[in-house]
Every structure is written in structure tokens, then in C-alpha cells.
Design a protein around this motif. Structure first.
Motif, short mmCIF file in Angstrom:
data_model
loop_
_atom_site.label_atom_id
_atom_site.label_comp_id
_atom_site.label_asym_id
_atom_site.label_seq_id
_atom_site.Cartn_x
_atom_site.Cartn_y
_atom_site.Cartn_z
N UNK A 36 11.97 18.26 55.98
CA UNK A 36 10.92 17.93 55.81
C UNK A 36 9.81 18.98 56.51
N UNK A 37 8.55 19.02 55.89
CA UNK A 37 7.54 19.89 56.50
C UNK A 37 7.21 19.47 57.81
N UNK A 38 7.12 20.26 59.12
CA UNK A 38 6.61 19.97 60.23
C UNK A 38 5.15 20.30 60.22
N UNK A 39 4.81 21.10 59.49
CA UNK A 39 3.27 21.14 59.30
C UNK A 39 2.90 21.06 57.79
N UNK A 40 1.94 20.25 57.35
CA UNK A 40 1.56 20.18 56.09
C UNK A 40 0.23 19.84 56.04
N UNK A 41 -0.57 20.78 55.23
CA UNK A 41 -2.16 20.81 54.99
C UNK A 41 -2.31 20.24 53.24
N UNK A 42 -3.23 19.43 53.35
CA UNK A 42 -3.74 18.93 51.77
C UNK A 42 -4.88 19.82 51.41
N UNK A 43 -5.03 19.98 50.21
CA UNK A 43 -6.28 20.96 49.77
C UNK A 43 -6.27 20.33 48.28
N UNK A 44 -7.49 20.67 47.81
CA UNK A 44 -7.80 20.48 46.26
C UNK A 44 -6.84 21.12 45.31
N UNK A 45 -6.84 22.45 45.59
CA UNK A 45 -6.04 23.49 44.94
C UNK A 45 -5.55 24.68 45.50
N UNK A 46 -4.59 25.14 44.97
CA UNK A 46 -3.75 26.49 45.66
C UNK A 46 -4.63 27.67 45.32
N UNK A 47 -5.20 27.45 44.23
CA UNK A 47 -6.09 28.75 43.48
C UNK A 47 -4.84 29.80 43.53
N UNK A 48 -4.34 29.65 42.64
CA UNK A 48 -2.95 30.55 42.26
C UNK A 48 -3.70 31.50 41.39
N UNK A 49 -3.24 32.52 41.28
CA UNK A 49 -3.79 34.01 40.56
C UNK A 49 -3.20 33.85 38.99
N UNK A 50 -3.96 34.34 38.15
CA UNK A 50 -3.55 33.99 36.74
C UNK A 50 -2.12 34.39 36.37
N UNK A 51 -1.31 34.89 37.20
CA UNK A 51 0.14 35.14 37.22
C UNK A 51 0.97 33.92 37.81
N UNK A 52 0.09 33.13 38.37
CA UNK A 52 0.88 31.75 38.89
C UNK A 52 1.17 31.94 40.45
N UNK A 53 0.87 33.18 41.06
CA UNK A 53 1.22 33.44 42.46
C UNK A 53 0.15 32.54 43.18
N UNK A 54 0.78 32.17 44.41
CA UNK A 54 -0.15 31.66 45.55
C UNK A 54 -0.16 32.95 46.46
N UNK A 55 -1.62 32.86 47.10
CA UNK A 55 -2.08 33.85 47.98
C UNK A 55 -1.39 33.45 49.36
N UNK A 56 -0.19 33.93 49.71
CA UNK A 56 0.74 33.47 50.84
C UNK A 56 -0.17 33.58 52.24
N UNK A 57 -0.86 34.83 52.41
CA UNK A 57 -1.88 34.93 53.62
C UNK A 57 -2.72 33.94 53.57
N UNK A 58 -3.38 33.52 52.76
CA UNK A 58 -4.46 32.38 52.54
C UNK A 58 -3.46 31.06 52.97
N UNK A 59 -2.31 30.69 52.40
CA UNK A 59 -1.73 29.50 52.76
C UNK A 59 -1.31 29.45 54.10
N UNK A 60 -0.69 30.57 54.87
CA UNK A 60 -0.60 30.75 56.12
C UNK A 60 -1.57 30.49 57.25
N UNK A 61 -2.95 31.13 56.66
CA UNK A 61 -3.89 30.89 57.47
C UNK A 61 -4.51 29.49 57.68
N UNK A 62 -4.39 28.73 56.22
CA UNK A 62 -4.64 27.33 56.50
C UNK A 62 -3.88 26.53 57.18
N UNK A 63 -2.46 26.68 57.29
CA UNK A 63 -1.59 25.99 58.39
C UNK A 63 -1.94 26.25 59.61
N UNK A 64 -2.10 27.52 59.87
CA UNK A 64 -2.46 27.79 61.39
C UNK A 64 -3.77 27.42 61.88
#
Length: 550
Positions: A519-547
């Protein structure tokens, strides 16, 4: 040699010595061997033979070692199964491992019954399932009196111990041990060890490095060490679960040395119970899971000392941790309460090793110096061994005794077990920097696996569970640094506009389908992950959101 043949010799040489000590079951070596022989007969009567698998859905208890010993006597293969698994996960592992028998305690009836039901049925999409489930051997542990009736056809463990095994002795050094670990998608896969190779790999852990020629070169020499009155036999408490290779191997090693394996009376980790057991049983060594165990032990040691009733843990001379983050801060806190115990931090993997060690006996030994183990090397991108004094960065590898590879997974085997010229290396994917003098600095693993409290979590399966909520449109799961657990599971989840879904609700959804540690110990809700055209998530942005969310 098959490990059980060695244990038979030790049992014959010191039958009255205590092999297993726990509140509900103390076994001397003669009794342990006898019960294992009787259980082997029961397994054989249930159709288990050489090369067949026996599933162990168990927490740490005496029967775990008895079942391993019994399977080994038949040349059969014990399969480690995570007792935290839910029914779906258990059914999958039973199916993948092709277990002929499943050994489980009565307190886990709910998950076992659910798994057996799944195994006996076809899925809604017509996916094939085994026509019959494995035979269930149930241990009455008395921990869940409200668990309901035993599943249909369950066989009571103690009732099976009627007659000793009297069949042919087919044991050999090429017999196998399958240690299940996860793949990049969370699908379990088995690492295949041969008994002889594993014994060779454990020699240094068993007998230390010592002077040249100190390692025993025969079974007779090993038995002589186990029965030497001038060599104190270890008394070992595995706090980490036996389903993990470090605790399992250390328990096997303890029996090989003629020592005593000590078990707790409850599967729930209770620091006070652990410390009372160390004190009362005079435990000399223990196996932990890095910070996840060390930090709560320190908290309890401090609490007791502040209350004027400190624990006496002076009997401890060795604390082992493997495959789990164990920080210098945590080691320093633990050393405040120890007197001369060696903290032995092993950098290994289910796939092989050990790759490196860090030894700490006093605060003066900190910061930890991580040193390459004998047989460990660092490879460059072309597979060439790097000079230890080069300061270069490469992939950690091991050229000593190792498993055969993954079962039924030749491509994965070829990636992890790399042949370069005439040498075969195991290289799970850890990158290190060479610091000179055999020392290394760990830089991280190339895969996205989250290692939390010694448990592996694979983001894809958690993301799949989250996406089953009707309001979830996307999810990404990853690991973030955590003082206690090494890493914590974190998730960023995109939900539909106007959704009333909460982080607690989504975390609960994961817990309903998967083991609690996933189970996630930290979970953040957003409207969109804003993936790149290739389908990848910006992991630096994801980590910053959690922090930023704390």
C-alpha cells in the motif's frame, strides 16, 4: 551433498543438543530429525518426490524448519511463500511454483481457502487454472480461534507424523532450492540454487575467513566443528521472516553448526518481545531487516532504560542484516545499547552473492566502509572487470558459487547471469563507484523496484490496483527515501474532475487486493499526470509532488 544429509550427521553426533527453542516447541536434534523423517513420509504419501515442490505459506516457527528438512530428505524443493500475501497472490504463486503440497497455519485460513477456491476454478475470461489444488497440510497455531472451519480436505500437521520415511535415499548435491522473488511486473520467479553450490557459497558465512586452510574440506570436518566442545554453538533468533533468503540461510547455517534456532511465539513484530527473548534465552546472534527492525528496537531499548529497567542484551555477539537499507545513524543508535556485538551488513540478493560487506563493532567504525566480498567484481559496460583502484563506476557482479538462474526464464537468466569469456557472473543491476582498497559506494539499482522494509514492491501491480477505482484515470508508483523502511511506496494518482475519492480510500483499495506492505504510504491526488507524448511520466515532478505534500 544435500543439506539434510549434513543435518542427519549432526543429529546423530549430538542428539540431545537443542536444535529449536520456542515457547510452544523445543526440539533436540534427535527429535527434529525424527519429526522431519515422519513429515517426509507424509509428503511422500501425498505424492511428493524428488524434484517436486512443497509450498511453505508460513511465518517463523518450528514447523518451517521441519518442513524444509522433510522436503530435503526427499530431494524435493521447498518454496518460500510470503505469509502476507492475499488469496489472489497466493494462488498465483502456488500455480507458478506447481506446489504438490501447501503447508500453512490455521490463522491464515481465510487467504488459504480463497486461494484454493481460485485454484479449483476457471477465471471469468476462461484462463486455464490447475484442475486440482495442492494437498493442504494445516498447522493448528491457535492464533485465530475465530478463523472458521478448516478448508475441505485439510490434513492436520501433527496427525501426519505417524511413521518414519523408509523409502530410497535419492538425495544428491544437485538437488534444488527455489527462492521466489519478483519480476519487473511483480510476477514471481524462482531463483534455482543447487544444494552443493549453496553450501559452497555459505562456507565463509558458516566458518569465517580465518587463516588459510581454516575452512573445512570435508563433511567429517564440518561435523567435527559442530560437535567441538571448545567451540560455543550459536543461538540464533531470526527476526526477519524465513521466507527471505538471509533468515532462511542463517537458520540453515545454525543447524549445520549444531546450534539452536530460537523462535518467537507470535508472528507480529513486537520489539519488547524480541528483546525479552534475547535476554531470557541468551541469544547470541540475530537476523534483522535493516532500519525497519533496528529503529523500533532502539526505541524500545531507550524506553526501558529510561524507565530504570534496561534489557540485558549482553549475550549478543552478532547482528546480521541483508538486502535492506541499514543506515549509519541507525547503527550508531543501536551501538549505544550493545557491548561488543558485531553489526554485519551484507549486500546481497536472492540471485546470488554476497557482493559486499560492512562490519561495524563500535562508533569508531562509522561511517561504514562497504568492502567487496571475495569473488565480487565491478564490470564496465562491455563486461570487463574494472581495476579496484580505478575510481570508475560500473555494475556490481559476483563470480563465486551461484544459482543456475531463473526457472523457465532463459532471457531473464541471460540478463542477470552474464557470461564474459570463460567466466560467469551474477549481476542483478546494482551500480557502484570504486573507492580504492576494495571499497565501493552504492549508487542504486537500474530497475524501478521499491525495496521497503526488505520487501520488494513492483510499481506495475500497485498501479493496476489503483486504476481499478472508477474515478482513477492514471497512476504512477515509485519509491521515496524513508528513514525506517529504506524506501516507502509513493503514488501520484490522477482522478476524474469532481471525484470524491480520497487518498485513504485508494490506499484501502490497494490493501484489499495486495499485501499490506504494498500500500502507498504517501499518495497524492492530481487532475492529470501530464505524461509526455511517448507516455512517460516526469518522475522528478512526481517525486516533487510527493515531497511537497509531506
Amino acid at each position: 551433498m544435500n543439506w539434510s544429509q549434513l543435518w542427519d550427521r549432526v543429529a546423530a553426533a549430538r542428539p540431545d543438543a537443542i536444535a529449536i527453542e520456542s515457547p510452544g516447541a523445543t526440539r533436540d536434534y534427535a527429535e527434529l530429525e525424527d519429526r522431519a523423517s515422519r513429515l517426509a513420509r507424509a509428503f511422500a504419501d501425498l505424492g511428493v518426490g524428488a524434484g517436486d515442490t512443497v509450498g511453505l505459506f508460513l511465518y517463523n516457527r518450528a514447523e518451517y524448519l521441519e518442513a524444509i528438512y522433510a522436503a530435503f530428505k526427499l530431494g524435493a524443493i521447498p518454496v518460500n511463500m510470503n505469509f502476507r500475501y492475499r488469496a489472489q497472490e497466493l494462488a498465483e504463486l502456488v500455480s507458478i511454483s506447481r506446489s504438490r503440497v501447501l503447508v500453512a497455519p490455521s490463522s491464515l485460513r481465510t487467504e488459504v481457502a480463497g486461494a484454493l477456491e481460485l485454484l479449483r476454478a476457471a477465471t471469468g475470461d476462461g484462463e486455464a487454472r490447475p484442475e486440482t489444488a495442492p494437498a493442504l497440510v494445516e498447522i493448528d497455531d491457535g492464533l485465530a480461534p475465530d478463523a472458521g472451519a478448516a478448508p475441505e480436505g485439510a490434513l492436520a500437521y501433527e496427525s501426519l507424523l505417524r511413521e518414519r520415511y523408509d523409502g530410497p535415499d535419492v538425495r544428491r548435491g544437485a538437488d534444488q532450492i527455489h527462492l521466489f522473488t519478483g519480476g519487473t511486473t511483480g510476477t514471481p520467479k524462482a531463483v534455482i540454487w543447487q544444494h552443493g553450490d549453496l553450501l559452497d557459497a555459505q562456507l565463509v558465512s558458516l566458518y569465517g575467513t580465518g587463516p588459510a586452510g581454516a575452512l573445512p574440506d570435508s563433511v567429517d570436518a564440518m561435523v567435527a566443528i559442530a560437535t567441538d566442545p571448545d567451540r560455543p554453538a550459536p543461538k540464533m533468533l531470526p527476526i526477519a521472516p524465513l521466507m527471505h533468503s538471509s533468515a532462511m540461510f542463517n537458520s540453515m547455517n545454525t543447524l549445520t553448526l549444531g546450534g539452536t534456532v530460537v523462535f518467537l511465539d507470535n508472528p507480529r513484530f513486537d520489539p519488547a518481545q524480541v528483546l525479552r527473548t534475547i535476554q531470557d534465552r541468551r541469544v547470541t546472534r540475530t537476523v534483522i531487516a535493516g532500519n525497519a527492525v533496528s529503529a523500533p528496537l532502539v526505541d524500545e531499548l531507550r524506553r526501558a532504560a529510561a524507565g530504570g529497567e534496561p534489557y540485558d542484551v549482553s549475550s549478543l555477539d552478532l547482528i546480521v542484516s541483508s538486502g535492506m537499507a541499514w543506515t549509519d545513524e541507525s547503527k550508531a543508535e543501536l551501538l549505544e545499547h550493545l557491548s561488543g556485538a558485531l553489526l554485519f551488513d551484507i549486500f546481497g540478493a536472492t540471485e546470488g552473492g554476497p557482493f559486499a560487506y560492512a562490519f561495524v563493532r563500535s562508533p569508531e567504525d562509522l561511517p561504514s566502509r562497504i568492502v567487496l566480498a571475495q569473488g565480487a567484481v565491478v564490470l564496465d559496460e562491455d563486461g570487463a572487470e574494472l581495476d579496484r583502484e580505478s575510481g570508475a563506476t560500473g555494475v556490481l557482479a559476483y563470480a563465486g558459487p551461484k544459482p543456475l538462474g531463473y526457472r523457465d526464464a532463459p532471457e531473464q537468466t541471460a540478463r542477470t547471469y552474464r557470461r564474459v569469456g570463460d567466466r560467469l557472473y551474477v549481476a542483478p543491476g546494482d551500480y557502484v563507484r570504486l573507492l580504492g582498497g576494495g571499497r565501493v559506494e552504492f549508487l542504486g539499482r537500474s530497475s524501478a523496484t521499491v525495496n521497503t522494509g526488505g520487501e520488494k514492491v513492483y510499481p506495475a501491480e500497485v498501479e493496476d490496483a489503483l486504476r481499478r477505482h472508477p474515478d482513477v484515470t492514471d497512476a504512477v508508483v515509485f519509491g521515496v527515501a524513508d528513514r525506517r523502511w529504506g524506501q516507502a511506496v509513493a503514488a501520484v494518482v490522477a482522478v476524474r474532475p469532481g471525484s470524491t475519492a480520497t487518498a485513504e480510500e485508494l490506499t484501502g483499495l490497494v490493501g484489499d487486493r495486495l499485501a499490506g506492505y504494498k500500500k502507498p504510504r504517501r499518495l497524492v491526488l492530481v487532475d492529470s499526470l501530464e505524461r509526455t507524448p511517448s507516455g512517460k511520466a516526469d518522475m522528478r515532478r512526481m517525486q516533487a509532488l510527493v515531497e511537497s505534500a509531506g
